[in-house]
Every structure is written in structure tokens, then in C-alpha cells.
Design an enzyme around this catalytic site. Structure first.
Site, mmCIF file in Angstrom:
data_model
loop_
_atom_site.group_PDB
_atom_site.id
_atom_site.type_symbol
_atom_site.label_atom_id
_atom_site.label_comp_id
_atom_site.label_asym_id
_atom_site.label_seq_id
_atom_site.Cartn_x
_atom_site.Cartn_y
_atom_site.Cartn_z
ATOM 1 N N PRO A 9 0.704 -1.138 0.006
ATOM 2 C CA PRO A 9 0.183 0.085 0.108
ATOM 3 C C PRO A 9 0.834 1.228 -0.048
ATOM 4 C CG PRO A 9 0.010 -1.247 2.220
ATOM 5 C CD PRO A 9 0.423 -2.039 1.081
ATOM 6 N N ASN A 10 0.099 2.272 -0.650
ATOM 7 C CA ASN A 10 0.788 3.519 -0.677
ATOM 8 C C ASN A 10 1.971 3.687 -1.549
ATOM 9 O OD1 ASN A 10 -1.081 4.828 0.976
ATOM 10 N ND2 ASN A 10 -0.024 3.653 2.526
ATOM 11 N N ARG A 17 5.037 10.935 -1.915
ATOM 12 C CA ARG A 17 5.417 10.694 -0.634
ATOM 13 C C ARG A 17 6.866 11.187 -0.473
ATOM 14 N NH1 ARG A 17 4.609 4.235 0.948
ATOM 15 N NH2 ARG A 17 4.949 5.368 2.942
ATOM 16 N N TYR A 22 12.000 7.973 -0.293
ATOM 17 C CA TYR A 22 11.530 7.294 -1.207
ATOM 18 C C TYR A 22 12.044 7.321 -2.397
ATOM 19 C CZ TYR A 22 8.335 5.633 2.409
ATOM 20 O OH TYR A 22 8.067 5.325 3.779
ATOM 21 N N ASN A 73 7.803 -6.146 -1.410
ATOM 22 C CA ASN A 73 7.923 -4.889 -0.719
ATOM 23 C C ASN A 73 6.497 -4.874 0.168
ATOM 24 O OD1 ASN A 73 8.074 -2.362 0.715
ATOM 25 N ND2 ASN A 73 8.699 -1.236 -1.077
ATOM 26 N N ALA A 76 3.858 -0.810 4.644
ATOM 27 C CA ALA A 76 3.527 -0.683 5.786
ATOM 28 C C ALA A 76 3.114 -1.885 6.458
ATOM 29 C CB ALA A 76 2.237 0.443 6.355
ATOM 30 N N HIS A 79 5.220 -4.437 8.912
ATOM 31 C CA HIS A 79 5.395 -3.888 10.286
ATOM 32 C C HIS A 79 4.664 -4.637 11.237
ATOM 33 C CE1 HIS A 79 8.327 -1.369 8.692
ATOM 34 N NE2 HIS A 79 7.481 -0.505 8.120
ATOM 35 N N ASP A 86 2.360 -14.945 7.372
ATOM 36 C CA ASP A 86 1.866 -16.577 7.092
ATOM 37 C C ASP A 86 1.846 -17.115 5.530
ATOM 38 O OD1 ASP A 86 1.708 -16.861 10.002
ATOM 39 O OD2 ASP A 86 -0.385 -16.666 10.044
ATOM 40 N N GLU A 97 12.486 -9.792 0.656
ATOM 41 C CA GLU A 97 11.991 -8.744 0.838
ATOM 42 C C GLU A 97 12.695 -7.482 0.565
ATOM 43 O OE1 GLU A 97 11.819 -8.766 5.335
ATOM 44 O OE2 GLU A 97 10.779 -6.561 5.387
ATOM 45 N N HIS A 99 12.931 -2.801 0.570
ATOM 46 C CA HIS A 99 12.273 -1.651 1.023
ATOM 47 C C HIS A 99 13.222 -0.439 0.094
ATOM 48 C CE1 HIS A 99 10.026 -3.561 3.885
ATOM 49 N NE2 HIS A 99 10.828 -4.067 4.242
ATOM 50 N N LEU A 100 12.391 0.540 0.088
ATOM 51 C CA LEU A 100 13.063 1.643 -0.732
ATOM 52 C C LEU A 100 14.073 2.298 0.245
ATOM 53 C CD1 LEU A 100 10.194 2.918 -2.775
ATOM 54 C CD2 LEU A 100 12.143 2.267 -3.744
ATOM 55 N N SER A 101 13.283 2.627 1.439
ATOM 56 C CA SER A 101 14.217 3.544 2.511
ATOM 57 C C SER A 101 14.735 2.271 3.468
ATOM 58 C CB SER A 101 13.146 4.199 3.423
ATOM 59 O OG SER A 101 12.177 3.316 4.075
ATOM 60 N N ARG A 106 14.499 4.826 10.445
ATOM 61 C CA ARG A 106 13.586 5.584 10.732
ATOM 62 C C ARG A 106 12.611 5.554 12.060
ATOM 63 N NH1 ARG A 106 10.188 4.924 5.269
ATOM 64 N NH2 ARG A 106 9.078 6.892 6.239
ATOM 65 N N ARG A 110 8.743 1.281 12.810
ATOM 66 C CA ARG A 110 9.395 0.579 11.522
ATOM 67 C C ARG A 110 10.519 -0.369 11.664
ATOM 68 N NH1 ARG A 110 6.484 3.708 7.302
ATOM 69 N NH2 ARG A 110 6.494 5.968 8.212
HETATM 70 C C1 DQA Z 1 8.694 1.155 2.778
HETATM 71 C C2 DQA Z 1 8.964 1.318 4.190
HETATM 72 C C3 DQA Z 1 7.904 0.804 5.084
HETATM 73 O O1 DQA Z 1 7.991 1.377 6.216
HETATM 74 C C4 DQA Z 1 6.543 1.972 4.598
HETATM 75 O O2 DQA Z 1 5.549 1.897 5.470
HETATM 76 C C5 DQA Z 1 6.510 1.910 3.087
HETATM 77 C C6 DQA Z 1 7.671 1.647 2.178
HETATM 78 C C7 DQA Z 1 9.780 1.140 1.808
HETATM 79 O O3 DQA Z 1 9.991 0.695 0.715
HETATM 80 O O4 DQA Z 1 10.691 1.708 2.265
HETATM 81 O O5 DQA Z 1 5.344 2.209 2.747
HETATM 82 O O6 DQA Z 1 8.345 -0.480 2.747
#
Ligand code: DQA
Length: 142
Positions: A9-10, A17, A22, A73, A76, A79, A86, A97, A99-101, A106, A110
């Protein structure tokens, strides 16, 4: 077999963002970057994004049935979604897995990934390059 790249999501709204976390690619540009990097190393990818936990879980179930490798990825959901954890733990092929950040640098909420314990490895903090690194790692795993 195509590698399934799942984005949570997002991420679809990267343009809105925090650029310091990001980067400045739009979501569409991120997808194009992933496809180009996959092509460079002769991998095929299928990229999906959803705001919905249930949709992501259904895609993971299908990937498990198809023994498809997954780069995820969970955004959110990383977390707190035990349901996604599962579903990831049911996969038959490798899962990475990304993540961009770097979530560990942070906010404290997170710092926990409920997914990390059931994947082959995690790559975080390199912006879009995290996905390129994950593709290379996946190539070595499969
Ligand atoms: C994220 C890091 C997560 O904490 C955050 O909620 C995201 C993006 C990342 O790619 O850095 O939406 O997964």
C-alpha cells in the site's frame, strides 16, 4: 518462470511521498526501472501493486501454488501483518523482502518486520536500486 514482484500500500503514490525516504521516481517509473533491470540480467518479471492486504495474500497463495519466486515490498504491512507473514511462509520458491528506504533508520514502529523471519533475505535502503539488488540475489537463488 516469471518472478513475481509485489508492492504494498501507498507505493502507488510515490509521487506524493517523502522524497528523502523514497526517492523521486513515480510508481510507474519504478515499475519501468524494475523491468529494465530484470531485462538486463535476462529475468522476466510480473509486477503487481495493491492497497489491499487480502489481494496481496491471494497473489501469494497463487505464487505458492505455482512455486513462483517472489520479491515483496509489503510497505506498511511489513510491520504488523501476520497474515502476510503466514502467506509468505507458505511459498515454495525463494522470497526476498525489499524496501526503498532503510526502515531501521526511521521511526521505531518501522524497526520491526514481521516478514523478515520467513524470507531468504532483506534488501533495504538503496531506493529503486534495492529492487535491482534483489533481482540479482534472486538470480543466484533460483
Ligand atoms: C517501505 C517502508 C515502510 O516502512 C513504509 O510503510 C512503506 C515503504 C519502503 O519501501 O521503504 O510504505 O516499505
Amino acid at each position: 518462470m516469471k518472478i513475481l514482484v509485489l508492492n504494498g500500500p501507498n507505493l502507488s503514490r510515490l509521487d506524493l511521498r517523502e522524497k528523502n525516504h523514497y526517492g523521486d521516481l513515480t510508481y510507474q517509473q519504478l515499475e519501468e526501472f524494475i523491468k529494465a533491470k530484470a531485462q538486463e540480467i535476462k529475468l522476466e518479471v510480473e509486477i503487481k501493486q495493491s492497497e489491499s492486504e487480502s489481494e496481496i495474500i491471494e497473489w501469494l497463495h497463487k505464487a505458492a501454488d505455482a512455486k513462483q519466486p517472489v520479491i515483496i515490498n509489503p510497505a506498511a504491512f511489513t510491520h504488523y501483518s501476520y497474515a502476510i507473514r503466514d502467506a509468505v511462509s507458505m511459498l515454495k520458491a525463494p522470497c526476498i523482502e525489499v524496501h526503498l528506504s532503510n526502515p531501521l533508520s526511521r521511526e521505531e514502529f518501522r524497526h520491526t518486520s514481521v516478514v523478515s523471519g520467513v524470507v531468504n533475505g532483506t534488501i533495504a535502503g538503496f531506493g529503486a536500486e534495492s529492487y535491482a539488488l534483489a533481482l540479482k540475489a534472486m538470480q543466484n537463488l533460483i
